[in-house]
Design an enzyme around this catalytic site. Sequence first.
Site, PDB file in Angstrom:
ATOM      1  N   HIS A 296       0.854  -0.859  -0.067  1.00  8.90           N
ATOM      2  CA  HIS A 296       0.087  -0.060   0.027  1.00  8.90           C
ATOM      3  C   HIS A 296       1.055   1.293   0.256  1.00  8.90           C
ATOM      4  CE1 HIS A 296      -3.380   2.585   0.325  1.00  8.90           C
ATOM      5  NE2 HIS A 296      -3.735   2.395   1.610  1.00  8.90           N
ATOM      6  N   HIS A 335      -2.176  -1.467 -11.266  1.00 10.74           N
ATOM      7  CA  HIS A 335      -2.978  -1.132  -9.979  1.00 10.74           C
ATOM      8  C   HIS A 335      -3.916  -2.165  -9.807  1.00 10.74           C
ATOM      9  CE1 HIS A 335      -5.156   1.605  -7.637  1.00 10.74           C
ATOM     10  NE2 HIS A 335      -3.937   2.174  -7.112  1.00 10.74           N
ATOM     11  N   ASP A 391       2.829   5.660  -7.744  1.00 13.47           N
ATOM     12  CA  ASP A 391       4.131   5.195  -6.907  1.00 13.47           C
ATOM     13  C   ASP A 391       5.245   5.321  -8.037  1.00 13.47           C
ATOM     14  OD1 ASP A 391       2.921   4.894  -4.338  1.00 13.47           O
ATOM     15  OD2 ASP A 391       2.123   3.280  -5.292  1.00 13.47           O
TER      16      ASP A 391
END
Length: 488
Positions: A296, A335, A391
């Site tokens: 996460h 994702h 990210d």
Amino acid sequence: MGGFKVENSLTITDNRTGKTIIVPVEHNAIPATAFKNLRKDKPETEQGDRQEDEVEGGIRVYDPGFMNTAVLQSRITFIDGERGILRHRGYPIEQLAEKSCFLETAYLLLYGELPSRSQFDLFRTEVLHHTFVHRDLAEIVGSFRHDAHPMAILTSSFAALGAYAPEANPSLAGQKVYTSGTAASLQLMDKQIFRLIGKSITLAAMAYRMRSGRQFVNPPTGMDYAESFLYMMDHLGEPNYRPHPVVAKALDTLFLLHADHEMNASCAAVLQVGSTLVDPYSAVSAGCAALYGPLHGGANEAVIRMLLRIGSPENVPAFIEKVKRKEEVLSGMGHRIYKTHDPRSKVIRKLADEVFAVTGEDPLLKTALALRDAALADDYFIKRRLAPNVDFYSGLIYRALGIPTDFFPVLFAVPRVVGWLAHWRQLMLQKGGVRIWRPRQVYVGEGERTYEGIEGREEKGKGVKGAEPAKVAHPTSTRVFLARQSKL
């Protein structure tokens, strides 16, 4: 779901019993409790039923990992993973990133509309007014080891904050302090929201300065949210110090992009804990703990560690092959929700260039771009729809700013506090009140057994992985102690 038209429904037949039910469809969703009407009178061994299957209670919906389970109705954030769409209260994330700021978007998430000038000034003033923390917090944070992970410090600090607001604890002040809907209740709720948003940057900066043994810095006056955070992180006594405006604006935009992402793992943790009517500080601490995990909030940290392992662009092809053989993990690509592209990643890619123009380009950027291009051109990754996510680039920006890798998840947690609180506030104010979240399970373990004394038991699980306690290596002093205990 109330009254419904037959055409807006599903007709479901239980082939075990021949019973048929009509289930309403609203917003392309069905109530899971409707399946409780599909029940059998008693377990039938010939059909494989067991007492533990609880067939008299009706069908349960089995959904490991919440792959297709909606737990509430929300007005806050909409995501269409197939089209790469992210909207907060109807506003596309691209528009907000270009035209808004973090605190304005925070207001939008919390209260449903973009604020007027006077509304925004009030909200901003309240948040920045609550950046100061009790002096005891300095002792709490300072009690951690200098090399403690910053997320461990932040998680504990959020929980500690609740001890300084007993009037905000439903266990002490009454369980309806947030759910009654009165003016006093709303005022109490918003005061805790101001406190948590304001103090999150202070606690995070304190965790950051622990690393180098620096004194903690009091919040400044006359600075915006992200700018205040950078000030508390970096100020070393310079006269008239002010963070670089490009860096401050970039961090503000990064905060905006990370503010909310609907029902993700940490948000679900906040609401799960919040459904017990615990104080919001404890609920936010639970969200912070969930965000700590590498699947996460730790993903951007994992991206940098991956790029460091790759080293340079010429090593990318070999790394790609290792990923295909499942010898390596590809971080920052793909994702759980987005199946085409993450709309935040395009904004961050542009943001990275703006930051690098000030700090200089991170040497890992060329490796990152080579990895991205190789993955996007390879059928293996194309078929799995693995494109860069938020990210993939954010860690490169943080690294360019000189921020330690293990501090990256903190920079995710600070803005996500806003999203957590928006969903928590919505939960507290929902019609019908708050019901504790109590997921069901499908029990597949042993049936009823008879207890046997320890002397007559067979040794079971011997040599079976995970079926008995693992042997742990101990230092000599501990081994001597355990040996003595075994003789008693």
